[in-house]
Design a protein around this motif. Structure first.
Motif, short mmCIF file in Angstrom:
data_model
loop_
_atom_site.label_atom_id
_atom_site.label_comp_id
_atom_site.label_asym_id
_atom_site.label_seq_id
_atom_site.Cartn_x
_atom_site.Cartn_y
_atom_site.Cartn_z
N GLY A 178 0.79 -1.22 0.00
CA GLY A 178 0.00 0.00 0.00
C GLY A 178 0.82 1.28 0.00
N GLN A 179 2.13 1.15 -0.33
CA GLN A 179 3.01 2.31 -0.35
C GLN A 179 3.03 2.91 -1.77
OE1 GLN A 179 6.72 2.26 1.92
NE2 GLN A 179 6.32 0.12 2.47
N LYS A 180 2.05 3.78 -2.03
CA LYS A 180 1.90 4.32 -3.37
C LYS A 180 3.10 5.14 -3.82
CE LYS A 180 -2.07 6.14 -4.61
NZ LYS A 180 -3.19 7.12 -4.82
N ASN A 181 3.63 5.99 -2.94
CA ASN A 181 4.75 6.85 -3.33
C ASN A 181 5.98 6.04 -3.70
OD1 ASN A 181 3.24 9.17 -2.95
ND2 ASN A 181 3.96 9.50 -0.86
N LYS A 182 6.27 4.99 -2.93
CA LYS A 182 7.42 4.14 -3.24
C LYS A 182 7.17 3.34 -4.52
CE LYS A 182 10.67 3.53 -1.22
NZ LYS A 182 12.00 4.16 -1.31
N THR A 183 5.92 2.95 -4.72
CA THR A 183 5.58 2.25 -5.96
C THR A 183 5.87 3.13 -7.16
OG1 THR A 183 3.80 1.03 -4.84
CG2 THR A 183 3.71 1.14 -7.25
N ILE A 184 5.41 4.37 -7.09
CA ILE A 184 5.64 5.32 -8.18
C ILE A 184 7.13 5.57 -8.38
CG2 ILE A 184 5.35 7.74 -8.89
CD1 ILE A 184 2.58 7.63 -7.53
N GLU A 185 7.86 5.70 -7.27
CA GLU A 185 9.30 5.95 -7.36
C GLU A 185 10.02 4.83 -8.10
OE1 GLU A 185 13.20 6.13 -4.38
OE2 GLU A 185 11.19 6.45 -3.55
N MET A 186 9.68 3.58 -7.79
CA MET A 186 10.32 2.45 -8.45
C MET A 186 9.94 2.38 -9.93
SD MET A 186 12.25 1.09 -6.21
CE MET A 186 12.44 2.71 -5.47
N LEU A 187 8.69 2.67 -10.23
CA LEU A 187 8.25 2.67 -11.62
C LEU A 187 8.94 3.75 -12.42
CD1 LEU A 187 4.41 2.02 -11.22
CD2 LEU A 187 6.13 0.41 -12.04
N GLU A 188 9.12 4.92 -11.81
CA GLU A 188 9.80 6.02 -12.49
C GLU A 188 11.26 5.68 -12.75
OE1 GLU A 188 7.24 9.93 -11.05
OE2 GLU A 188 8.94 9.26 -9.85
N LYS A 189 11.88 4.99 -11.80
CA LYS A 189 13.27 4.58 -12.00
C LYS A 189 13.38 3.60 -13.16
CE LYS A 189 15.15 5.37 -7.36
NZ LYS A 189 15.80 4.76 -6.17
N TYR A 190 12.43 2.68 -13.20
CA TYR A 190 12.45 1.71 -14.31
C TYR A 190 12.26 2.42 -15.64
CZ TYR A 190 11.16 -2.01 -17.50
OH TYR A 190 11.11 -2.84 -18.59
N ALA A 191 11.28 3.31 -15.69
CA ALA A 191 10.98 4.02 -16.94
C ALA A 191 12.15 4.86 -17.42
CB ALA A 191 9.74 4.90 -16.75
N SER A 192 12.97 5.35 -16.49
CA SER A 192 14.09 6.22 -16.85
C SER A 192 15.27 5.47 -17.44
CB SER A 192 14.55 7.01 -15.62
OG SER A 192 15.18 6.16 -14.66
N VAL A 193 15.30 4.15 -17.24
CA VAL A 193 16.47 3.39 -17.69
C VAL A 193 16.17 2.31 -18.73
CG1 VAL A 193 17.81 3.79 -15.59
CG2 VAL A 193 16.27 1.82 -15.71
N THR A 194 14.89 1.96 -18.89
CA THR A 194 14.58 0.88 -19.83
C THR A 194 14.72 1.33 -21.28
OG1 THR A 194 12.94 -0.76 -20.49
CG2 THR A 194 12.10 1.41 -19.87
N ASP A 195 15.14 0.38 -22.12
CA ASP A 195 15.22 0.63 -23.56
C ASP A 195 13.99 0.07 -24.29
OD1 ASP A 195 17.73 1.87 -23.45
OD2 ASP A 195 18.75 -0.08 -23.47
N ASP A 196 13.10 -0.56 -23.53
CA ASP A 196 11.90 -1.16 -24.10
C ASP A 196 10.83 -0.08 -24.20
OD1 ASP A 196 9.48 -2.51 -24.58
OD2 ASP A 196 10.23 -4.33 -23.62
N ALA A 197 10.61 0.43 -25.40
CA ALA A 197 9.68 1.55 -25.59
C ALA A 197 8.25 1.19 -25.18
CB ALA A 197 9.70 1.99 -27.05
N MET A 198 7.83 -0.03 -25.51
CA MET A 198 6.46 -0.44 -25.18
C MET A 198 6.28 -0.55 -23.67
SD MET A 198 4.29 -3.72 -26.55
CE MET A 198 4.43 -3.11 -28.24
N ALA A 199 7.27 -1.18 -22.99
CA ALA A 199 7.18 -1.31 -21.54
C ALA A 199 7.19 0.05 -20.87
CB ALA A 199 8.34 -2.17 -21.02
N LYS A 200 8.04 0.94 -21.37
CA LYS A 200 8.12 2.30 -20.80
C LYS A 200 6.78 3.01 -20.93
CE LYS A 200 10.82 6.57 -21.03
NZ LYS A 200 12.02 7.22 -21.60
N LYS A 201 6.15 2.89 -22.09
CA LYS A 201 4.86 3.52 -22.33
C LYS A 201 3.82 3.03 -21.33
CE LYS A 201 1.31 4.09 -25.90
NZ LYS A 201 0.94 3.74 -27.30
N GLU A 202 3.77 1.71 -21.12
CA GLU A 202 2.81 1.14 -20.21
C GLU A 202 3.09 1.55 -18.77
OE1 GLU A 202 0.03 -0.55 -20.94
OE2 GLU A 202 0.54 -0.02 -23.01
#
Length: 276
Positions: free
Chosen positions: A242-266
């Motif tokens: 239930g830690q929404k802020n930490k969830t968002i933080e981890m997702l943002e970190k992933y989005a900032s480094v992934t080369d998978d355009a489709m995964a980043k979009k989702e």
């Protein structure tokens, strides 16, 4: 949090890290899988894998059975180490990784080295998730255990085989604490092993010990910062808490480094949903 939101990171994980989920993450079986085999349930006895292969062979189309019988006869007559490769390929094409694993072990018996038995053990271990007949699962785990034990006998320094052997004990369920103990022994001498940390992490996820899972996935990132899929697993663990802020933080970190355009979009789309 809606059910849709609870499951969405899981969908992202499946899309972005299919390899991990198929080849590293531990498996779960509810015991409610549909049993396709006509074989009676074995309460105290493991049915041999050869029995299942024999049954499946009888169900092949005539042209397939003829081709298979020829491949098998040729492999048995040959003294070449890799003679069973065409048989492995046959069962792979039939989408039967369990039977293919059996013949990978035949190859290992001929090469008679640690690597060969490790590969055979991996084949059995990973085949479990694709099996619809619960009666066969014990045979697969026992076969994997046999191969990993042979691999370790051939090479006592084969850490991967030790980790996988431990995972078999845990997942088979007959002696889970033996498996955990083996993992802890490996950790004493090889704590920076990514596969070890992932194995611990996924067992923690399976038992819903989210704090422990988070610690292990963070360890993975410390050891290998390029293992970016760990951010998705962390996001999932934090969301389960239930830690929404930490969830968002981890997702943002992933989005900032992934080369998978489709995964980043989702991922970015899901972040926007979480922020609403």
């Amino acid at each position: 949090m809606t059910l849709a939101r609870k499951t969405q990171i899981g969908i992202l994980l499946t899309a972005a890290v299919l390899f991990v989920l198929l080849f590293i993450a531990p498996k779960t079986h509810s015991g409610k899988l549909e049993t396709k085999s006509s074989m009676p349930s074995q309460a105290n006895q493991t049915v041999s894998l050869e029995t299942f292969i024999t049954m499946a062979t009888k169900s092949l189309k005539l042209e397939e059975k003829t081709a298979y019988d020829a491949l098998l006869a040729s492999a048995k007559k040959s003294s070449v180490d890799t003679a069973f490769v065409p048989v492995v390929q046959f069962w792979d094409k039939q989408k039967r990784p369990d039977f293919a694993a059996y013949f990978v072990e035949q190859i290992a018996d001929r090469t008679n080295n640690s690597l060969g038995y490790t590969k055979a053990g991996d084949r059995y271990y990973y085949a479990v998730r694709f099996i619809n007949d619960n009666n066969e699962i014990p045979a697969l785990y026992q076969s994997a255990i046999r191969c990993y034990e042979k691999a370790i006998t051939k090479d006592a320094k084969n850490v991967d085989a030790k980790i996988q052997l431990a995972a078999c004990f845990v997942e088979e369920g007959k002696d889970p604490m033996k498996g955990i103990g083996m993992l802890r022994e490996v950790e004493k001498t090889d704590s920076n092993n990514v596969k070890l940390q992932l194995t611990f992490a996924f067992f923690s996820v399976k038992s819903q010990q989210w704090d422990k899972a988070i610690k292990r996935f963070n360890n993975v990132l410390k050891i290998d910062p390029l293992y970016i899929e760990a951010y998705l697993h962390l996001a999932d663990a934090y969301e389960q808490q239930g830690q929404k802020n930490k969830t968002i933080e981890m997702l943002e970190k992933y989005a900032s480094v992934t080369d998978d355009a489709m995964a980043k979009k989702e991922v970015l789309k899901y972040i926007e949903q979480l922020k609403k």
